[in-house]
Design a protein around this motif. Structure first.
Motif, mmCIF file in Angstrom:
data_model
loop_
_atom_site.group_PDB
_atom_site.id
_atom_site.type_symbol
_atom_site.label_atom_id
_atom_site.label_comp_id
_atom_site.label_asym_id
_atom_site.label_seq_id
_atom_site.Cartn_x
_atom_site.Cartn_y
_atom_site.Cartn_z
ATOM 1 N N LEU A 159 0.825 -1.212 0.000
ATOM 2 C CA LEU A 159 0.000 0.000 0.000
ATOM 3 C C LEU A 159 0.858 1.260 0.000
ATOM 4 C CD1 LEU A 159 -2.894 -0.889 2.456
ATOM 5 C CD2 LEU A 159 -3.126 -0.288 0.062
ATOM 6 N N VAL A 160 1.944 1.234 0.773
ATOM 7 C CA VAL A 160 2.772 2.431 0.896
ATOM 8 C C VAL A 160 3.639 2.644 -0.342
ATOM 9 C CG1 VAL A 160 4.674 3.472 2.191
ATOM 10 C CG2 VAL A 160 2.798 2.408 3.411
ATOM 11 N N PHE A 161 4.308 1.600 -0.804
ATOM 12 C CA PHE A 161 5.309 1.782 -1.851
ATOM 13 C C PHE A 161 4.823 1.415 -3.244
ATOM 14 C CE2 PHE A 161 7.929 1.282 1.964
ATOM 15 C CZ PHE A 161 8.624 2.464 1.895
ATOM 16 N N LEU A 162 3.842 0.541 -3.346
ATOM 17 C CA LEU A 162 3.418 0.100 -4.669
ATOM 18 C C LEU A 162 2.008 0.557 -5.016
ATOM 19 C CD1 LEU A 162 4.798 -3.546 -4.509
ATOM 20 C CD2 LEU A 162 5.885 -1.525 -5.468
ATOM 21 N N GLY A 163 1.340 1.263 -4.118
ATOM 22 C CA GLY A 163 -0.021 1.715 -4.380
ATOM 23 C C GLY A 163 -0.043 2.983 -5.209
ATOM 24 N N ASP A 164 -1.237 3.538 -5.337
ATOM 25 C CA ASP A 164 -1.402 4.780 -6.094
ATOM 26 C C ASP A 164 -0.736 5.931 -5.354
ATOM 27 O OD1 ASP A 164 -2.903 3.451 -7.977
ATOM 28 O OD2 ASP A 164 -4.808 3.818 -6.925
ATOM 29 N N VAL A 165 -0.441 6.985 -6.105
ATOM 30 C CA VAL A 165 0.154 8.179 -5.520
ATOM 31 C C VAL A 165 -0.915 8.880 -4.684
ATOM 32 C CG1 VAL A 165 1.213 10.400 -6.022
ATOM 33 C CG2 VAL A 165 1.753 8.420 -7.423
ATOM 34 N N THR A 166 -0.583 9.190 -3.458
ATOM 35 C CA THR A 166 -1.507 9.864 -2.542
ATOM 36 C C THR A 166 -0.999 11.282 -2.284
ATOM 37 O OG1 THR A 166 -0.309 9.069 -0.610
ATOM 38 C CG2 THR A 166 -2.088 7.664 -1.438
ATOM 39 N N PRO A 167 -1.838 12.132 -1.700
ATOM 40 C CA PRO A 167 -1.363 13.498 -1.408
ATOM 41 C C PRO A 167 -0.119 13.528 -0.534
ATOM 42 C CG PRO A 167 -3.734 13.393 -1.189
ATOM 43 C CD PRO A 167 -3.272 11.992 -1.428
ATOM 44 N N LYS A 168 0.017 12.569 0.381
ATOM 45 C CA LYS A 168 1.203 12.547 1.233
ATOM 46 C C LYS A 168 2.468 12.261 0.435
ATOM 47 C CE LYS A 168 0.021 13.044 5.554
ATOM 48 N NZ LYS A 168 0.537 14.044 6.405
ATOM 49 N N THR A 169 2.420 11.260 -0.459
ATOM 50 C CA THR A 169 3.616 10.941 -1.233
ATOM 51 C C THR A 169 3.886 11.996 -2.285
ATOM 52 O OG1 THR A 169 2.323 9.548 -2.713
ATOM 53 C CG2 THR A 169 3.397 8.461 -0.874
ATOM 54 N N ARG A 170 2.862 12.705 -2.742
ATOM 55 C CA ARG A 170 3.062 13.766 -3.719
ATOM 56 C C ARG A 170 3.664 14.982 -3.032
ATOM 57 N NH1 ARG A 170 -2.026 14.864 -5.292
ATOM 58 N NH2 ARG A 170 -2.185 12.800 -6.200
ATOM 59 N N ARG A 171 3.245 15.238 -1.791
ATOM 60 C CA ARG A 171 3.693 16.432 -1.092
ATOM 61 C C ARG A 171 5.142 16.300 -0.625
ATOM 62 N NH1 ARG A 171 0.488 17.811 4.086
ATOM 63 N NH2 ARG A 171 1.902 16.323 4.959
ATOM 64 N N SER A 172 5.518 15.133 -0.137
ATOM 65 C CA SER A 172 6.885 14.988 0.361
ATOM 66 C C SER A 172 7.523 13.751 -0.241
ATOM 67 C CB SER A 172 6.884 14.913 1.888
ATOM 68 O OG SER A 172 6.280 13.725 2.302
ATOM 69 N N PRO A 173 8.302 13.948 -1.288
ATOM 70 C CA PRO A 173 8.925 12.792 -1.938
ATOM 71 C C PRO A 173 10.001 12.143 -1.081
ATOM 72 C CG PRO A 173 9.691 14.826 -2.918
ATOM 73 C CD PRO A 173 8.601 15.200 -1.943
ATOM 74 N N SER A 174 10.441 12.803 -0.021
ATOM 75 C CA SER A 174 11.492 12.225 0.803
ATOM 76 C C SER A 174 10.988 11.093 1.681
ATOM 77 C CB SER A 174 12.117 13.311 1.675
ATOM 78 O OG SER A 174 11.134 13.905 2.487
ATOM 79 N N VAL A 175 9.697 10.813 1.678
ATOM 80 C CA VAL A 175 9.169 9.703 2.464
ATOM 81 C C VAL A 175 9.786 8.397 2.013
ATOM 82 C CG1 VAL A 175 7.068 8.361 2.860
ATOM 83 C CG2 VAL A 175 7.011 10.818 3.101
ATOM 84 N N ASN A 176 10.112 8.290 0.735
ATOM 85 C CA ASN A 176 10.657 7.032 0.230
ATOM 86 C C ASN A 176 11.899 6.603 0.990
ATOM 87 O OD1 ASN A 176 8.647 6.899 -1.660
ATOM 88 N ND2 ASN A 176 9.804 8.022 -3.193
ATOM 89 N N TRP A 177 12.880 7.482 1.146
ATOM 90 C CA TRP A 177 14.081 7.056 1.847
ATOM 91 C C TRP A 177 13.886 7.084 3.353
ATOM 92 C CZ3 TRP A 177 17.056 9.698 5.308
ATOM 93 C CH2 TRP A 177 16.882 11.074 5.384
ATOM 94 N N LEU A 178 13.032 7.965 3.864
ATOM 95 C CA LEU A 178 12.809 8.004 5.306
ATOM 96 C C LEU A 178 12.110 6.744 5.801
ATOM 97 C CD1 LEU A 178 11.760 11.700 5.903
ATOM 98 C CD2 LEU A 178 13.849 10.578 6.600
ATOM 99 N N MET A 179 11.263 6.172 4.982
ATOM 100 C CA MET A 179 10.594 4.931 5.362
ATOM 101 C C MET A 179 11.334 3.717 4.825
ATOM 102 S SD MET A 179 6.612 5.960 4.943
ATOM 103 C CE MET A 179 6.030 4.334 5.325
ATOM 104 N N GLY A 180 11.891 3.834 3.630
ATOM 105 C CA GLY A 180 12.520 2.679 2.995
ATOM 106 C C GLY A 180 13.803 2.252 3.676
ATOM 107 N N THR A 181 14.632 3.202 4.072
ATOM 108 C CA THR A 181 15.909 2.850 4.693
ATOM 109 C C THR A 181 15.732 2.075 5.991
ATOM 110 O OG1 THR A 181 16.903 4.794 3.651
ATOM 111 C CG2 THR A 181 18.105 3.796 5.490
ATOM 112 N N PRO A 182 14.895 2.518 6.917
ATOM 113 C CA PRO A 182 14.706 1.714 8.135
ATOM 114 C C PRO A 182 14.060 0.360 7.854
ATOM 115 C CG PRO A 182 13.902 3.934 8.498
ATOM 116 C CD PRO A 182 14.224 3.818 7.053
ATOM 117 N N MET A 183 13.099 0.336 6.914
ATOM 118 C CA MET A 183 12.438 -0.942 6.634
ATOM 119 C C MET A 183 13.402 -1.944 6.019
ATOM 120 S SD MET A 183 8.709 0.261 5.294
ATOM 121 C CE MET A 183 8.054 -1.369 5.092
ATOM 122 N N ILE A 184 14.224 -1.515 5.091
ATOM 123 C CA ILE A 184 15.185 -2.427 4.474
ATOM 124 C C ILE A 184 16.252 -2.825 5.487
ATOM 125 C CG2 ILE A 184 16.982 -2.574 2.712
ATOM 126 C CD1 ILE A 184 15.137 -0.853 0.943
ATOM 127 N N GLY A 185 16.705 -1.850 6.266
ATOM 128 C CA GLY A 185 17.699 -2.165 7.296
ATOM 129 C C GLY A 185 17.176 -3.163 8.315
#
Length: 187
Positions: free
Chosen positions: A12-38
């Motif tokens: 839902l977070v990474f593969l779903g449709d673009v939402t206002p939150k992901t459109r507003r702050s593109p830095s969510v990808n690394w802020l969420m992705g780095t801890p999750m992958i780590g």
């Protein structure tokens, strides 16, 4: 169930449709992705590290059917999480109090609107007041002092007989009067 929910939320977070939150702050990808992958790598490596440090019991104490059932349930949860349909139709509740709570949390407690109505409005009004005060009161006072000095200079020019003694006496008298008025509060 845990693996199923984590995979579903990840989708839902990474593969779903673009939402206002992901459109507003593109830095969510690394802020969420780095801890999750780590953390994913940490979880996968942790059993090997515990075994290498001899912190796990030997394999003869493990019950193979339970161990295999645990691994199969994780794999089943992963597969079901990957294949489950992602429906957002039930994302909002039909009950009004619950929907209001969802909206409150989804809009970050309306912090942006509250900030605009309180802090930004007060700073804007204060800056308008300071601008008005600067334009009319301070500039008016400075212009008044300039106008008075020009008018007094013009008046002195025509009232003095031309002798330097009278001119200097008038200047000293004016400066003394000005100094007396400035120190009036101390007296």
């Amino acid at each position: 169930l845990t693996v199923f929910n984590l995979v579903r939320v990840f989708r839902l977070v990474f593969l779903g449709d673009v939402t206002p939150k992901t459109r507003r702050s593109p830095s969510v990808n690394w802020l969420m992705g780095t801890p999750m992958i780590g953390l994913s790598i940490f979880v996968l490596v942790l059993p090997l590290a515990l075994m290498r440090m001899s912190l796990l019991p030997p394999l003869r104490y493990w019950h193979p059917p339970v161990f295999i059932a645990l691994i199969l349930s994780g794999v089943l949860g992963f597969v079901l999480g990957c294949t489950a349909t992602l429906s957002r139709s039930l994302a909002r509740s039909t009950q009004r109090p619950l929907r209001l709570a969802q909206d409150l949390l989804a809009n970050d407690f309306y912090t942006e609107k509250l900030y605009r109505v309180t802090v930004v409005f007060l700073v804007s009004q204060f800056s308008r007041l300071v601008s008005w005060f600067d334009r009319y009161v301070v500039d008016g006072a400075v212009n008044l002092v300039g106008m008075v000095s020009l008018m007094s200079g013009e008046g002195l020019k025509y009232s003095i007989s031309g002798q330097s003694q009278g001119y200097i006496f008038t200047i000293v008298l004016g400066v003394s009067l000005l100094g007396f008025l400035m120190t009036w509060a101390m007296w």
